[in-house]
Structure formats: structure tokens, C-alpha cells
Scaffold this motif. Structure first.
Motif: not given
Length: 135
Positions: A16-23, A44-56
Motif C-alpha cells: 500500500c505504501g509503495n503505491e502511494i509513493v508511486r502516486r 478524497e483519498f487522492t487529496k488526502l495524500f496530496e495534502s500530506a505531500q504539501i505538508e510533509y
């Protein structure tokens, strides 16, 4: 730790994490339960991780730790599982670090993605997703 179930849920969580890293948010979202998908759509799921990318920061690597994995039986009631997930279907609470730095084999920075895993229709599925600063 060291049980077959522990290995299974570490591999599931890392995938799961690798899929997120690969976007590939669609594939990661596809690992979620029907209940979670009904509550949080793909956008909404996509925006959750895109927002996290901006913050972290944008993650480049993944590491996985378990909060709890039971070799037999259900995970505890105090782990944030949705009330509609029967206790006997609760399997694991995992921490997937979406790291922004990789020093050798150590993943640092980024954010922690806490997921709860349960059995749904005979398959492992993510039933909750929470993002937090790394410990």
C-alpha cells in the motif's frame, strides 16, 4: 512479530505504501474496504495524500511497523476500528512511514500513515487511514 500473519500484514502494508509513493492512489484505494470506499471516494483519498505531500514532503521510501498483529483472533477494541467491523474480522493496526529521506536502509521524515486492516469477503482490506507526523 515473526508470525506468518505479521509477515503477511507487513507485506500488505508495504505494498500500500509503495503505491502511494508511486502516486498510484487508485491502486492504494482499491486495497480499502467497501465501507471505507463508500465513506472516502477516490478523489478524497487522492487529496488526502496530496495534502500530506504539501505538508510533509513528497515520499520516496516506505517502512512498516506494527502496532499490533494477532497470530490468531481479532485485534483489540481500542485500536480505532470502525464499529461496523466485527471484532473477529479485525486483524492488524500498522504504521506505514511515507519517508522523504532514505539513509542506507533507514526511512525518515515524511509522515506516518496508520492503517487498520480487517478481513472483508475473505480478503484483507484497509478499513481506516490516518496521517500523522512521524514518531
Amino acid at each position: 512479530p515473526g508470525t506468518d500473519r505479521s509477515i503477511t500484514y507487513r507485506e500488505f502494508s508495504k505494498r500500500c505504501g509503495n503505491e502511494i509513493v508511486r502516486r498510484d492512489f487508485k491502486r492504494a484505494w482499491g486495497m480499502c474496504s467497501k465501507g471505507y470506499q463508500a465513506e472516502v471516494n477516490l478523489d478524497e483519498f487522492t487529496k488526502l495524500f496530496e495534502s500530506a505531500q504539501i505538508e510533509y514532503g513528497r515520499p520516496i521510501a516506505v517502512s512498516v511497523d506494527e502496532n499490533t498483529v494477532h497470530a490468531e483472533g481479532a485485534a483489540g477494541d481500542d485500536l480505532g476500528f470502525p464499529v461496523d467491523v466485527a471484532p473477529e474480522n479485525r486483524r492488524a493496526r500498522m504504521c506505514v512511514t511515507l519517508g522523504t529521506n532514505l539513509d542506507g536502509v533507514t526511512v525518515t521524515g515524511g509522515c506516518d500513515c496508520w492503517i487498520n486492516i480487517a478481513v472483508e469477503d475473505g480478503q484483507d482490506r484497509i478499513v481506516t487511514v490516518e496521517l500523522a507526523p512521524p514518531d
